[in-house]
Design an enzyme around this catalytic site. Structure first.
Site, PDB file in Angstrom:
ATOM      1  N   GLY A 205       3.764  -5.562  -7.987  1.00 23.20           N
ATOM      2  CA  GLY A 205       4.406  -4.859  -9.086  1.00 23.20           C
ATOM      3  C   GLY A 205       4.548  -3.365  -8.901  1.00 23.20           C
ATOM      4  N   GLU A 206       5.398  -2.796  -9.741  1.00 21.69           N
ATOM      5  CA  GLU A 206       5.612  -1.348  -9.753  1.00 21.69           C
ATOM      6  C   GLU A 206       4.824  -0.797 -10.946  1.00 21.69           C
ATOM      7  OE1 GLU A 206       6.945   1.384  -8.076  1.00 21.69           O
ATOM      8  OE2 GLU A 206       6.093   2.284  -9.874  1.00 21.69           O
TER       9      GLU A 206
ATOM     10  N   SER B 196       5.987   5.461  -1.957  1.00 23.63           N
ATOM     11  CA  SER B 196       6.562   4.621  -0.904  1.00 23.63           C
ATOM     12  C   SER B 196       7.876   5.227  -0.464  1.00 23.63           C
ATOM     13  CB  SER B 196       6.769   3.203  -1.440  1.00 23.63           C
ATOM     14  OG  SER B 196       5.527   2.634  -1.732  1.00 23.63           O
TER      15      SER B 196
ATOM     16  N   CYS C 136      -0.352  -5.732   3.075  1.00 26.52           N
ATOM     17  CA  CYS C 136       0.679  -5.065   2.271  1.00 26.52           C
ATOM     18  C   CYS C 136       1.975  -5.852   2.291  1.00 26.52           C
ATOM     19  CB  CYS C 136       1.042  -3.707   2.860  1.00 26.52           C
ATOM     20  SG  CYS C 136      -0.197  -2.489   2.708  1.00 26.52           S
TER      21      CYS C 136
ATOM     22  N   HIS D  54       9.329   5.544   3.044  1.00 20.67           N
ATOM     23  CA  HIS D  54       9.932   4.553   3.947  1.00 20.67           C
ATOM     24  C   HIS D  54      11.225   4.955   4.641  1.00 20.67           C
ATOM     25  CE1 HIS D  54       6.831   2.047   2.444  1.00 20.67           C
ATOM     26  NE2 HIS D  54       7.426   1.668   1.351  1.00 20.67           N
TER      27      HIS D  54
ATOM     28  N   GLU E 109      -2.108 -11.736  -7.783  1.00 20.19           N
ATOM     29  CA  GLU E 109      -3.140 -11.662  -6.754  1.00 20.19           C
ATOM     30  C   GLU E 109      -3.864 -10.339  -6.762  1.00 20.19           C
ATOM     31  OE1 GLU E 109      -1.250 -14.737  -3.492  1.00 20.19           O
ATOM     32  OE2 GLU E 109      -0.807 -12.629  -3.240  1.00 20.19           O
TER      33      GLU E 109
ATOM     34  N   CYS F 171       9.730  -6.396   1.296  1.00 17.78           N
ATOM     35  CA  CYS F 171       8.535  -6.763   0.518  1.00 17.78           C
ATOM     36  C   CYS F 171       8.651  -8.179  -0.035  1.00 17.78           C
ATOM     37  CB  CYS F 171       8.351  -5.770  -0.624  1.00 17.78           C
ATOM     38  SG  CYS F 171       7.011  -6.210  -1.727  1.00 17.78           S
TER      39      CYS F 171
ATOM     40  N   CYS G 229      12.559  -4.301  -2.949  1.00 16.67           N
ATOM     41  CA  CYS G 229      12.580  -3.641  -1.652  1.00 16.67           C
ATOM     42  C   CYS G 229      12.758  -4.735  -0.608  1.00 16.67           C
ATOM     43  CB  CYS G 229      11.281  -2.872  -1.443  1.00 16.67           C
ATOM     44  SG  CYS G 229      11.015  -1.680  -2.767  1.00 16.67           S
TER      45      CYS G 229
ATOM     46  N   CYS H 284      -7.426  -3.719  -4.244  1.00 14.49           N
ATOM     47  CA  CYS H 284      -5.985  -3.550  -4.396  1.00 14.49           C
ATOM     48  C   CYS H 284      -5.574  -4.353  -5.631  1.00 14.49           C
ATOM     49  CB  CYS H 284      -5.310  -4.068  -3.119  1.00 14.49           C
ATOM     50  SG  CYS H 284      -3.546  -3.858  -3.108  1.00 14.49           S
TER      51      CYS H 284
ATOM     52  N   CYS I  64       7.751  -8.439  -9.224  1.00 13.98           N
ATOM     53  CA  CYS I  64       8.212  -7.050  -9.319  1.00 13.98           C
ATOM     54  C   CYS I  64       9.708  -7.065  -9.612  1.00 13.98           C
ATOM     55  CB  CYS I  64       7.946  -6.316  -8.000  1.00 13.98           C
ATOM     56  SG  CYS I  64       8.344  -4.560  -8.063  1.00 13.98           S
TER      57      CYS I  64
HETATM   58  N1  SAH Z   1       5.248  -1.195  -5.990  1.00 12.56           N
HETATM   59  C1  SAH Z   1       4.457  -0.143  -5.500  1.00 12.56           C
HETATM   60  C2  SAH Z   1       3.060  -0.577  -5.117  1.00 12.56           C
HETATM   61  C3  SAH Z   1       2.889  -1.901  -4.408  1.00 12.56           C
HETATM   62  S1  SAH Z   1       3.408  -2.073  -2.766  1.00 12.56           S
HETATM   63  C4  SAH Z   1       5.150   0.532  -4.333  1.00 12.56           C
HETATM   64  O1  SAH Z   1       6.143   0.012  -3.862  1.00 12.56           O
HETATM   65  O2  SAH Z   1       4.703   1.600  -3.956  1.00 12.56           O
HETATM   66  C5  SAH Z   1       2.189  -1.258  -1.748  1.00 12.56           C
HETATM   67  C6  SAH Z   1       2.782  -0.743  -0.424  1.00 12.56           C
HETATM   68  O3  SAH Z   1       3.063  -1.792   0.506  1.00 12.56           O
HETATM   69  C7  SAH Z   1       4.089  -0.007  -0.625  1.00 12.56           C
HETATM   70  O4  SAH Z   1       4.144   1.172   0.118  1.00 12.56           O
HETATM   71  C8  SAH Z   1       5.074  -1.014  -0.089  1.00 12.56           C
HETATM   72  O5  SAH Z   1       6.276  -0.396   0.245  1.00 12.56           O
HETATM   73  C9  SAH Z   1       4.335  -1.580   1.094  1.00 12.56           C
HETATM   74  N2  SAH Z   1       4.913  -2.837   1.591  1.00 12.56           N
HETATM   75  C10 SAH Z   1       5.649  -3.736   0.915  1.00 12.56           C
HETATM   76  N3  SAH Z   1       6.012  -4.760   1.726  1.00 12.56           N
HETATM   77  C11 SAH Z   1       5.495  -4.505   2.932  1.00 12.56           C
HETATM   78  C12 SAH Z   1       5.504  -5.219   4.185  1.00 12.56           C
HETATM   79  N4  SAH Z   1       6.101  -6.396   4.302  1.00 12.56           N
HETATM   80  N5  SAH Z   1       4.858  -4.665   5.237  1.00 12.56           N
HETATM   81  C13 SAH Z   1       4.207  -3.479   5.087  1.00 12.56           C
HETATM   82  N6  SAH Z   1       4.148  -2.780   3.938  1.00 12.56           N
HETATM   83  C14 SAH Z   1       4.796  -3.287   2.872  1.00 12.56           C
HETATM   84 FE1  SF4 Z   2       8.072  -3.879  -5.877  1.00  8.96          FE
HETATM   85 FE2  SF4 Z   2       6.588  -2.175  -4.400  1.00  8.96          FE
HETATM   86 FE3  SF4 Z   2       7.411  -4.540  -3.381  1.00  8.96          FE
HETATM   87 FE4  SF4 Z   2       9.175  -2.587  -3.810  1.00  8.96          FE
HETATM   88  S1  SF4 Z   2       7.442  -2.553  -2.371  1.00  8.96           S
HETATM   89  S2  SF4 Z   2       9.441  -4.777  -4.347  1.00  8.96           S
HETATM   90  S3  SF4 Z   2       8.386  -1.679  -5.687  1.00  8.96           S
HETATM   91  S4  SF4 Z   2       5.994  -4.270  -5.095  1.00  8.96           S
END
Ligand code: SAH
Ligand code: SF4
Length: 402
Positions: A199-200, A253, A375, A255, A124, A151, A148, A137, A144
């Site tokens: 993805g990362e 990230s 996000c 957190h 996406e 996510c 996390c 974005c 991924c």
């Molecule tokens: N994988 C990379 C980039 C993609 S995620 C990373 O983790 O940084 C982009 C952002 O969205 C990251 O900061 C991630 O932690 C955050 N994110 C993931 N799931 C989320 C959710 N359910 N609610 C809010 N932010 C979230």
């Molecule tokens: Fe992957 Fe980023 Fe989601 Fe973590 S937050 S699972 S690194 S996409």
């Protein structure tokens, strides 16, 4: 066996990358996709097809302009290439776009595209328009490998790296949809790119670097590196390389402010600890007060959102002397997610503590929630179906057990 003399030993440490052509990949129709090839590879593709080097150099320059400045995908529209040359190119090459499975528009103007690779993998991309900017974005992987806990993308089973063509293809497609050809330095709708889709990005380092280099190239799309942000969950060994070889803005990230909580919610922390991540940020080339590092912090109720957490966050950022801004992201829920979002009052209190310490800490307004574009909500429809099938199977099993 002869051993190499000491002076011939490779020197450990950073070695300047020497551009080496990638192996050209033939598509199922026998043609080569020119999208996503570096300038050198584009020239090589033409030379491999028997153009002499001088011709190849000239044609590569023309093609680059048509592809990335004009957004043209049809060789017959390339007016400075001869009428005999056009079909020759057509037979051997193609200029691809990702296949669009579905395009959705949110009530707040956010747009989401479900895209499909040639081998049938879905991913996406999201476009977020604002008054003064438009942010795309971009995804770096299908799914991924990290998971996390908050996510949705992390729950996808299928993972594959996106190629440079598929990464640049997202930008090309967005510009097609926004009608932004030819490339203009002023008055653009798509002004910024964040590598924050699926993805990362640092686990697909080479392809992300090569794709972004094309996006930044001044003879084509020409988007400044200052308008591109790469977000990582903290792949420490590759952060310095990202600074040196891509030199875009960095977002991390974070957190959580303790290893205990971060181990739980961002499991890569078990490998690369909080202190290592922060040290890598302190060492990030090009970070300074004019180019701050963004720390993303998802607000999870009773998990990481106390006043003490906010104060510890400030302490850590000051201890490592980081030019930082903090992005507070209200948790975006998805079905079956193990967390809840902090209350707006809690988020405000957290933000105030960080802000009072002189660090900017805006609360990000979730965008495109109604179309699952916010996000962490990115998980493709095809995967959702698979999940639905799994749920049905689970229900059937349960019923069978009585
Ligand atoms: N994988 C990379 C980039 C993609 S995620 C990373 O983790 O940084 C982009 C952002 O969205 C990251 O900061 C991630 O932690 C955050 N994110 C993931 N799931 C989320 C959710 N359910 N609610 C809010 N932010 C979230
Ligand atoms: Fe992957 Fe980023 Fe989601 Fe973590 S937050 S699972 S690194 S996409």
């Amino acid at each position: 066996m002869q051993t190499a003399p000491a002076y011939a030993m490779p020197i450990p440490g950073h070695i300047d990358p020497v551009p080496v052509p990638r192996a050209l990949v033939l598509r199922s129709d026998g043609r080569i996709d020119l999208l996503g090839l570096s300038k050198l590879d584009l020239r090589m593709a033409l030379e491999t097809s028997q153009l002499d080097p001088k011709q190849a150099k000239l044609r590569a320059k023309q093609l680059w302009h048509w592809i990335y400045n004009r957004g043209v995908t049809d060789f017959s529209l390339m007016t400075d290439i001869s009428k005999t040359m056009q079909p020759w190119l057509e037979q051997r090459f193609t200029i691809s776009r990702p296949q669009v499975v579905e395009a959705q528009v949110s009530t707040d103007g956010t747009r989401k595209w479900l895209l499909r690779t040639d081998d049938g993998n879905d991913y996406e991309m999201v476009f977020i328009p604002d008054a003064d900017r438009g942010t795309l974005c971009v995804s770096s992987q299908v799914g991924c490998t990290l998971n996390c806990r908050f996510c949705h993308t992390g729950t996808m089973r299928l993972v594959r790296n996106l190629s440079p063509s598929e990464i640049v293809g997202q930008v090309m497609l967005a510009r097609d949809a926004l009608g932004e050809w030819p490339s203009q330095p002023e008055g653009r709708m798509l002004t910024n790119i964040v590598m924050m889709g699926m993805g990362e990005p640092l686990y697909n380092f080479d392809n992300v670097r090569d794709g972004l280099k094309i996006v930044m190239d001044g003879d084509g799309i020409g988007l400044s590196r200052r308008r591109i942000t790469l977000s990582t969950s903290g792949v420490v060994p590759l952060m310095a390389r990202a600074g040196e070889e891509i030199s875009v803005n960095l977002a991390v990230s974070l957190h959580a402010v303790t290893n205990e909580i971060r181990d739980e919610i961002v499991p890569i922390n078990r490998k690369y600890k909080l202190e290592e991540v922060l040290q890598a940020c302190a060492d990030y080339p090009g970070a300074n007060n004019a180019r701050r590092i963004t720390f993303e912090y998802v607000m999870l109720k009773d998990k990481n959102d106390s006043d003490a957490d906010a104060r510890e966050l400030v302490r850590l950022l000051k201890f490592y002397d980081l030019p930082a801004k903090v992005n507070l992201i209200p948790f975006n829920p998805w079905p079956g997610a193990p967390y809840e979002c902090s209350t707006p009052e809690r988020i405000k209190a957290f933000s105030n503590i960080v802000f009072d310490a002189g660090i900017s800490a805006p609360v990000r307004t979730p965008r495109g929630r109604d179309i699952d574009a916010a996000c962490g909500q990115l998980k493709t429809a095809s995967e959702k179906k698979t999940r639905a099938e799994l749920d049905r199977l689970a229900e059937e099993k349960q019923a069978a057990l009585g």
